[in-house]
Every structure is written in structure tokens, then in C-alpha cells.
Scaffold this motif. Structure first.
Motif, PDB file in Angstrom:
ATOM      1  N   ASP A  33       0.808  -1.208   0.065  1.00  6.90           N
ATOM      2  CA  ASP A  33      -0.152   0.157   0.152  1.00  6.90           C
ATOM      3  C   ASP A  33       0.952   1.229   0.057  1.00  6.90           C
ATOM      4  N   ILE A  34       0.418   2.332  -0.312  1.00  6.29           N
ATOM      5  CA  ILE A  34       0.782   3.693  -0.232  1.00  6.29           C
ATOM      6  C   ILE A  34      -0.258   4.572   0.559  1.00  6.29           C
ATOM      7  N   VAL A  35       0.331   5.006   1.919  1.00  8.44           N
ATOM      8  CA  VAL A  35      -0.687   5.577   2.622  1.00  8.44           C
ATOM      9  C   VAL A  35      -0.106   6.858   3.346  1.00  8.44           C
ATOM     10  N   PRO A  36      -0.784   7.795   3.865  1.00  7.59           N
ATOM     11  CA  PRO A  36      -0.359   8.827   4.250  1.00  7.59           C
ATOM     12  C   PRO A  36       0.394   8.950   5.629  1.00  7.59           C
ATOM     13  N   VAL A  37       1.434   9.699   5.654  1.00  7.10           N
ATOM     14  CA  VAL A  37       2.451   9.445   6.838  1.00  7.10           C
ATOM     15  C   VAL A  37       1.554   9.136   8.236  1.00  7.10           C
ATOM     16  N   THR A  38       0.485   9.952   8.357  1.00  9.33           N
ATOM     17  CA  THR A  38      -0.345  10.143   9.708  1.00  9.33           C
ATOM     18  C   THR A  38      -0.997   8.749   9.774  1.00  9.33           C
ATOM     19  N   GLU A  39      -1.209   7.951   8.752  1.00  9.31           N
ATOM     20  CA  GLU A  39      -2.056   6.578   8.953  1.00  9.31           C
ATOM     21  C   GLU A  39      -0.902   5.447   8.950  1.00  9.31           C
ATOM     22  N   ALA A  40       0.406   5.724   8.785  1.00 15.58           N
ATOM     23  CA  ALA A  40       1.489   4.540   8.731  1.00 15.58           C
ATOM     24  C   ALA A  40       1.796   3.906   9.975  1.00 15.58           C
ATOM     25  N   GLY A  41       1.356   4.138  11.266  1.00 18.86           N
ATOM     26  CA  GLY A  41       1.675   3.787  12.386  1.00 18.86           C
ATOM     27  C   GLY A  41       3.130   3.778  12.715  1.00 18.86           C
ATOM     28  N   ASP A  42       3.658   2.562  13.659  1.00 18.94           N
ATOM     29  CA  ASP A  42       5.177   2.740  13.804  1.00 18.94           C
ATOM     30  C   ASP A  42       5.784   1.946  12.821  1.00 18.94           C
ATOM     31  N   GLY A  43       7.462   1.935  13.346  1.00 20.76           N
ATOM     32  CA  GLY A  43       8.403   1.159  12.440  1.00 20.76           C
ATOM     33  C   GLY A  43       8.595   1.728  11.067  1.00 20.76           C
TER      34      GLY A  43
END
Length: 383
Positions: A33-43
Motif C-alpha cells: 500500500d501507499i498511505v499518508p504518513v499520519t496513517e502509517a503507524g510505527d516502524g
């Protein structure tokens, strides 16, 4: 299954450049996937510079890798061709080692797929163990109409050797160039596989157009030097591309390579073709051989599909798509980086009919992931 998450300064996904986007890939490099940084979680791994899919080298001659530094730059095309013919024979072990080194260098430079010109099967051993995806363009060359059948049979023997390892979709028999293949040989190529991807060296020097228009120019001396009888040839009064284009089946996708002397007027002959046409740019080789470049802005503005190749180590200092991109940007700074990157990735994958797995960051694809650094000065494969 483990994931890796990459947050670069810029992310090119095969279509566009974006920021503040995180690329998520499975442990084996398959895109999730490609997601906004705000939705990426940890790591999340922060990467300086730009991340993009692995490069596609749409035109290469891997089997000529042993000729690196053997031919001086700026000879012009006819003398370059003459030297390739006369210098290419070396002991097999020397040729094989050079091929292995060149294949490894391409992979280390972020190249994941190659459209490779083959006159022999000397590259087969290395390709069997390479992580790079290869499409074999087996060249047929024949200056004598009477020898067309024998020339085609020789190319087919090489074709069969590659079929022992590669699926049929990754091997084509193709004409070398319009000035080196007779209509008789061309007909055999076309009828053999009327739907296969075709590649041809197109309008690489002014002499090619002069030969077709008036049967004059720099190719005359080349034929004489090679001891070739050209009495059968009649000039058409037209440039080479409109003269030969109908020798291809309309169902054959085309990869036209070099295009140094292709004019806007020449492009009219491509209108209405059923199969796609890709124009391959090899600026490093063009500068090495003749210090001349195609009119890349004109080709781009014409709405054509462009791709990028390196040609061979006989005609280039390295097999690096990043260096080809840098050549284009130095000479044509007005061209958007986003467009050039699409030529080097998704367009190249489409030209080799490998875009189901390569060329863009889309779920389920495994296109390779590379970082280009903050100034596009280096390539670092990330997966």
C-alpha cells in the motif's frame, strides 16, 4: 508476514511525485500500500531523497560488454559499426565474465528489467542466475536478398536456445536496422510471430535517412568497407521510418531505438497503428558515438510513449539508467522530472509487456524499490 515502511522526502509511484506518503512493502518486496504518513503507524524508515520503482533498461547489448573502452568515442555510426563487427570476437571466458560483471552492475544500479539485443546466446548462462527480468530481442541481419532464409534460420537457432529457459513472451526475433535487413528477411520475421514485441535501431544517424532518400551519404562507405553488394537497393525519396514502417505487422508492438534524426513529419506514418509504439532514448550512447541527441522535447510533446535505454558498454561508459536521466536533464532542463521517471519505470515495463509485475508501486506488484538520493546522484536498492 513482516512489512517495511518507507517515508522518503519524495515518492514517485510510477505515475506522479508526492510527499508525506509512506510506501508499505512485504518482506519479499511485494507492494502492499501507499498511505499518508499520519496513517502509517510505527516502524517507519525515513529515507533522504526520492524513492521510485526499479528502473527498466529498454535497450541494451549485454553480449558486447567485453568491448568496454575498446572503441574510441565520437567515431560516427558507420565506423562504430565496423569496429564492433571486427572487435567482438574474443575468447568465450572473457566474454562471459564481462557479461556477468555488467549484469551485476545493472542490478546494483537499480535496474530490474532489460530489453536485451542478442546476436548469440552468450548471455544465456548469466541470465539464468540473474535477478533481472530480461526480454530477448534476437536480431536478424541480412544485406543480401538471396540469403534471407539462411539469415532467418540462424536467428531462429539463437531464439530456440533462449526458449530453453525463457517463456515465449520474453523472446522475439527482430530486425537490426532498416539499412541492414532486406524486405525478404523482414517478411520472414513478420510472418514468424505477427504479435510479438519488435525492436529496431531507428534513424540513429543522418546517413540512414540519406540512404533511403537518395542512396547516398555515410552508409555508402560502410557498405563498401564491408564488401557488400547493394545493387538491389532502390532509394524511395522518403526518410527511413515512413519507408519501412509497413514492413511490420500492424499487430506488432514496436520499440524504436535511438531516433536521433526522427522528425515531426516522420511521426505521421505511425497514426492509426493498432499496436503501441515506444520511442527509446539512449542519450549516453548517442553522445558517445556521434555527439548528437534526439529532439526529445519534440518527441515528448507529440504525445508519444518514451522509454530509456543504455545501449552497450561498447558505446557507453556505464549501464546506468540514472546516468541516462542525468544526461536528459542536463541537455533538456525544461522536461519535468516526473515525466522522465515515468519513461524509466512504468513506460519501460509496458514496452516489455512486464507492467503486471514491474514499473509502479501498486498492490501485488514486485517492482523493486530504489532510492535516488537527495540530488539524484546515486542509486541505492532498498529491496
Amino acid at each position: 508476514m513482516g512489512f517495511r515502511k518507507f517515508l522518503p522526502d519524495q515518492l514517485f509511484d510510477g505515475y506522479r511525485i508526492s510527499t508525506q506518503q509512506v510506501l508499505i512493502a512485504n518482506a519479499d518486496g511485494t507492494i502492499e500500500d501507499i498511505v499518508p504518513v499520519t496513517e502509517a503507524g510505527d516502524g517507519v524508515e525515513q529515507i533522504a531523497g526520492l524513492i521510485c520503482p526499479g528502473f527498466v533498461n529498454a535497450h541494451c547489448h549485454l553480449e558486447l560488454s567485453h568491448l568496454k573502452n575498446a572503441i574510441q568515442p565520437h567515431t560516427g555510426l558507420p565506423d562504430f559499426l565496423y569496429q564492433v563487427v571486427n572487435l567482438r570476437s574474443l575468447p568465450p571466458e572473457v566474454i562471459e565474465e564481462a557479461i556477468a560483471q555488467a549484469d551485476r552492475s545493472m542490478y546494483e544500479a537499480g535496474i530490474v528489467a532489460v530489453g536485451d539485443i542478442c546476436n548469440t546466446a552468450s548471455t544465456l548462462k548469466q541470465k539464468q542466475r540473474s535477478p533481472v527480468y530480461y526480454h530477448q530481442f534476437v536480431e536478424a541481419i541480412g544485406f543480401n536478398p538471396a540469403g534471407a532464409a539462411a539469415r532467418f534460420d540462424a536467428a531462429r537457432q539463437v531464439y530456440e536456445q533462449f526458449l530453453s529457459f525463457f517463456p515465449e513472451k520474453q523472446v522475439s526475433i527482430v530486425p537490426h536496422a532498416p539499412y541492414s535487413v532486406t524486405p525478404e528477411l523482414w517478411a520472414l520475421i513478420r510472418d514468424f510471430a505477427p504479435y510479438s514485441i519488435q525492436s529496431i535501431h531507428n534513424q540513429e544517424c543522418p546517413g540512414e535517412n540519406e540512404w533511403f532518400v537518395r542512396k547516398s551519404g555515410e552508409l555508402v562507405g560502410f557498405y563498401e568497407k564491408m564488401g557488400l553488394n547493394t545493387n538491389f537497393f532502390e532509394p524511395s525519396g522518403r526518410n527511413s521510418l515512413p519507408c519501412y514502417i509497413d514492413r511490420f505487422a500492424p499487430t506488432q508492438p514496436l520499440l524504436l531505438v535511438h531516433n536521433v534524426c526522427t522528425s515531426r513529419e516522420d511521426l505521421a506514418c505511425l497514426e492509426g497503428r493498432a499496436a503501441p509504439v515506444y520511442f527509446c532514448l539512449c542519450p549516453g550512447a548517442n553522445l558517445y558515438i556521434s555527439q548528437t541527441l534526439p529532439d526529445i522535447p519534440m518527441l515528448a510533446q507529440s504525445g508519444l510513449s518514451l522509454v530509456i535505454g543504455t545501449d552497450s558498454l561498447a558505446s557507453n561508459h556505464q549501464l546506468s539508467i540514472l546516468e541516462e536521466i542525468r544526461h536528459i536533464r542536463r541537455h533538456f532542463p525544461e522536461l519535468p522530472l516526473e515525466n522522465i521517471l515515468s519513461w524509466a519505470t512504468l513506460n519501460g515495463a509496458k514496452a516489455l509487456q512486464a507492467d503486471a509485475i514491474l514499473g509502479s508501486f501498486e498492490k501485488g506488484k514486485k517492482p523493486g524499490i530504489i532510492s535516488l538520493g537527495e540530488t539524484l546522484s546515486r542509486v541505492k536498492p532498498l529491496h
